[in-house]
Design a protein around this motif. Structure first.
Motif, PDB file in Angstrom:
ATOM      1  N   GLN A   1       0.826  -1.208   0.000  1.00 56.28           N
ATOM      2  CA  GLN A   1       0.000   0.000   0.000  1.00 56.28           C
ATOM      3  C   GLN A   1       0.861   1.259   0.000  1.00 56.28           C
ATOM      4  O   GLN A   1       0.553   2.234  -0.682  1.00 56.28           O
ATOM      5  N   VAL A   2       1.939   1.225   0.759  1.00 51.30           N
ATOM      6  CA  VAL A   2       2.858   2.364   0.781  1.00 51.30           C
ATOM      7  C   VAL A   2       3.424   2.600  -0.611  1.00 51.30           C
ATOM      8  O   VAL A   2       3.463   3.737  -1.109  1.00 51.30           O
ATOM      9  N   ALA A   3       3.836   1.521  -1.270  1.00 44.02           N
ATOM     10  CA  ALA A   3       4.411   1.645  -2.609  1.00 44.02           C
ATOM     11  C   ALA A   3       3.393   2.201  -3.589  1.00 44.02           C
ATOM     12  O   ALA A   3       3.727   3.047  -4.437  1.00 44.02           O
ATOM     13  N   GLU A   4       2.153   1.760  -3.489  1.00 45.60           N
ATOM     14  CA  GLU A   4       1.105   2.240  -4.389  1.00 45.60           C
ATOM     15  C   GLU A   4       0.870   3.746  -4.236  1.00 45.60           C
ATOM     16  O   GLU A   4       0.596   4.436  -5.222  1.00 45.60           O
ATOM     17  N   ARG A   5       1.022   4.258  -3.017  1.00 47.69           N
ATOM     18  CA  ARG A   5       0.763   5.683  -2.783  1.00 47.69           C
ATOM     19  C   ARG A   5       1.996   6.553  -3.029  1.00 47.69           C
ATOM     20  O   ARG A   5       1.893   7.775  -3.033  1.00 47.69           O
ATOM     21  N   ALA A   6       3.118   5.919  -3.249  1.00 54.49           N
ATOM     22  CA  ALA A   6       4.338   6.554  -3.750  1.00 54.49           C
ATOM     23  C   ALA A   6       4.711   7.857  -3.043  1.00 54.49           C
ATOM     24  O   ALA A   6       4.699   8.933  -3.641  1.00 54.49           O
ATOM     25  N   PRO A   7       5.078   7.789  -1.769  1.00 57.14           N
ATOM     26  CA  PRO A   7       5.454   9.015  -1.049  1.00 57.14           C
ATOM     27  C   PRO A   7       6.736   9.639  -1.599  1.00 57.14           C
ATOM     28  O   PRO A   7       7.666   8.941  -2.020  1.00 57.14           O
ATOM     29  N   ASP A   8       6.763  10.974  -1.578  1.00 59.46           N
ATOM     30  CA  ASP A   8       7.973  11.715  -1.935  1.00 59.46           C
ATOM     31  C   ASP A   8       8.924  11.799  -0.751  1.00 59.46           C
ATOM     32  O   ASP A   8      10.136  11.955  -0.937  1.00 59.46           O
ATOM     33  N   TRP A   9       8.365  11.760   0.455  1.00 57.95           N
ATOM     34  CA  TRP A   9       9.148  11.845   1.692  1.00 57.95           C
ATOM     35  C   TRP A   9       8.631  10.801   2.668  1.00 57.95           C
ATOM     36  O   TRP A   9       7.439  10.461   2.673  1.00 57.95           O
ATOM     37  N   ILE A  10       9.532  10.328   3.516  1.00 58.69           N
ATOM     38  CA  ILE A  10       9.168   9.468   4.639  1.00 58.69           C
ATOM     39  C   ILE A  10       9.654  10.139   5.909  1.00 58.69           C
ATOM     40  O   ILE A  10      10.824  10.525   6.006  1.00 58.69           O
ATOM     41  N   VAL A  11       8.754  10.305   6.882  1.00 58.14           N
ATOM     42  CA  VAL A  11       9.175  10.815   8.186  1.00 58.14           C
ATOM     43  C   VAL A  11       9.230   9.634   9.147  1.00 58.14           C
ATOM     44  O   VAL A  11       8.261   8.882   9.286  1.00 58.14           O
ATOM     45  N   VAL A  12      10.376   9.456   9.760  1.00 53.73           N
ATOM     46  CA  VAL A  12      10.604   8.356  10.700  1.00 53.73           C
ATOM     47  C   VAL A  12      10.406   8.880  12.105  1.00 53.73           C
ATOM     48  O   VAL A  12      10.987   9.906  12.482  1.00 53.73           O
ATOM     49  N   TYR A  13       9.594   8.175  12.889  1.00 55.54           N
ATOM     50  CA  TYR A  13       9.391   8.551  14.286  1.00 55.54           C
ATOM     51  C   TYR A  13      10.463   7.886  15.140  1.00 55.54           C
ATOM     52  O   TYR A  13      10.658   6.664  15.091  1.00 55.54           O
ATOM     53  N   ASP A  14      11.136   8.694  15.909  1.00 58.20           N
ATOM     54  CA  ASP A  14      12.297   8.260  16.683  1.00 58.20           C
ATOM     55  C   ASP A  14      11.910   8.005  18.136  1.00 58.20           C
ATOM     56  O   ASP A  14      11.478   8.928  18.837  1.00 58.20           O
ATOM     57  N   TYR A  15      12.071   6.764  18.579  1.00 54.21           N
ATOM     58  CA  TYR A  15      11.825   6.401  19.979  1.00 54.21           C
ATOM     59  C   TYR A  15      12.246   4.956  20.176  1.00 54.21           C
ATOM     60  O   TYR A  15      12.464   4.213  19.218  1.00 54.21           O
ATOM     61  N   GLY A  16      12.343   4.557  21.430  1.00 61.56           N
ATOM     62  CA  GLY A  16      12.571   3.154  21.744  1.00 61.56           C
ATOM     63  C   GLY A  16      13.968   2.668  21.420  1.00 61.56           C
ATOM     64  O   GLY A  16      14.901   3.444  21.211  1.00 61.56           O
ATOM     65  N   ASP A  17      14.114   1.344  21.361  1.00 58.55           N
ATOM     66  CA  ASP A  17      15.425   0.716  21.203  1.00 58.55           C
ATOM     67  C   ASP A  17      15.903   0.663  19.746  1.00 58.55           C
ATOM     68  O   ASP A  17      17.090   0.540  19.493  1.00 58.55           O
ATOM     69  N   GLN A  18      14.961   0.741  18.794  1.00 62.22           N
ATOM     70  CA  GLN A  18      15.361   0.695  17.387  1.00 62.22           C
ATOM     71  C   GLN A  18      15.750   2.096  16.926  1.00 62.22           C
ATOM     72  O   GLN A  18      14.956   3.030  16.998  1.00 62.22           O
ATOM     73  N   THR A  19      16.959   2.264  16.456  1.00 59.36           N
ATOM     74  CA  THR A  19      17.452   3.582  16.081  1.00 59.36           C
ATOM     75  C   THR A  19      16.858   4.034  14.753  1.00 59.36           C
ATOM     76  O   THR A  19      16.367   3.224  13.952  1.00 59.36           O
TER      77      THR A  19
END
Length: 331
Positions: free
Chosen positions: A257-275
């Protein structure tokens, strides 16, 4: 906090505010169970909050805040003198509130048990997420009420309409009214709106970019729907949330679904143990996203999770995101 924590934001009860009179400063903490006194100036104040109606005859004197945004609203209003405890931060407290925060006892790293909460002898508990009032853990609002403890829940948990910065203003005014410091609310709101005004002026006429929020997930993508303040942050920053049509605050979607909507930008939410870097590497290596413009052009923005909920960080999140995705407008 855990990946699925934001799902607790999906309550759909109505919120309305009935504020009474003008305000007076909150008093110093007093022992729980103190003899009743005459109503304080500007009181009583009555609030209908997420299905719980409470009348305050005087400001709380032994308050506990749970969750980052609740704690920071309290500190931003200068209410640390009325706090006897706090719990569950996702990030470090904002630098301007650190000294005040250091004077408040931390009851637990996450949510305190019912027994630990009672041991602090609070007369009021303010929570940012409904998970703070988990009935299975004994911290339900009814149970706390039976123990003589008033409760208040952030209004993003039970919106009666769109969750926007207007609701942030209401949240601040509600808390200020409970503590009799309504004048402080207006000063704080005016200060918080300054970055929003700056961004609005800089982005006049800008073409919104197509943006996808990546919170977490490997089999599916945990993303922001259209019902939380995160959606308004994205809009005010000059972008269009590609999953704003999902009638939830948070939702799982497929990478297809993400690929179908073809975003120009991705905003990553920063928290937790995964950097953030780990999250970027995962997205860049995901074959389903190989042809997505944001992936091909490596267009990533980053926001801390603590800034995309209804609290005092939300306006700065608008400016931070706008500067990342429209840098030419801030040169």
């Amino acid at each position: 906090m855990t990946v699925r924590r934001p799902l607790s934001l999906l309550l759909a009860l109505s919120c309305a505010v009935l504020l009474a009179g003008c305000s007076a400063p909150a008093g110093e903490p007093a022992a729980a169970g103190a003899p009743s006194e005459a109503a304080a100036p500007g009181f009583p104040v009555t609030l209908d909050d997420c299905g719980v109606r409470t009348t305050y005859e005087r400001p709380p004197r032994r308050a506990v805040s749970l969750n980052q945004h609740a704690t920071e609203v309290m500190l931003a209003l200068g209410l640390q003198g009325s706090m006897v405890g706090t719990g569950y931060l996702d990030d470090k407290v904002l630098p301007e509130y650190q000294a005040a925060y250091d004077g408040v006892k931390v009851l637990s790293r996450q949510y305190p048990s019912y027994e630990a909460l009672l041991a602090a002898e609070p007369d009021f508990v303010y929570a940012g997420f409904s998970s703070a009032f988990d009935e299975k853990e004994g911290r339900g609002r009814d149970a706390l009420g039976e123990a003589g403890i008033d409760t208040y829940l952030n209004v993003e948990q039970c919106p009666s309409g769109p969750v926007t910065m207007d609701l942030m203003d209401r949240e601040i005014r509600n808390v200020a009214a409970i503590f009799g410091v309504r004048d402080r609310a207006e000063a704080l709101i005016a200060r918080l709106h300054e970055p929003l005004t700056r961004v609005r002026e800089r982005l006049t006429g800008v073409e919104p970019v197509r943006l996808f929020v990546y919170d977490s997930g490997d089999k599916t993508a945990f993303t922001a729907g259209g019902k939380g303040v995160g959606d308004d942050i994205i809009t005010q920053a000059g972008a269009r949330n590609l999953f704003a049509d999902v009638d939830k605050t948070w939702a799982d979607v497929s990478f297809e679904q993400v690929a179908e909507r073809a975003p120009d930008w991705i905003v990553v939410y920063d928290y937790g143990d995964q950097t953030v870097e780990d999250k970027k590497r995962f997205l860049l290596s995901n074959p389903a996203l190989a042809d997505v413009p944001a992936i091909r052009n490596r267009r990533f923005a980053v926001l801390p999770l603590s800034s995309v909920v209804l609290g005092v960080r939300a306006p700065s999140a608008v400016e931070s995101l706008a500067r990342q995705i429209h840098p030419d407008r801030f040169e």
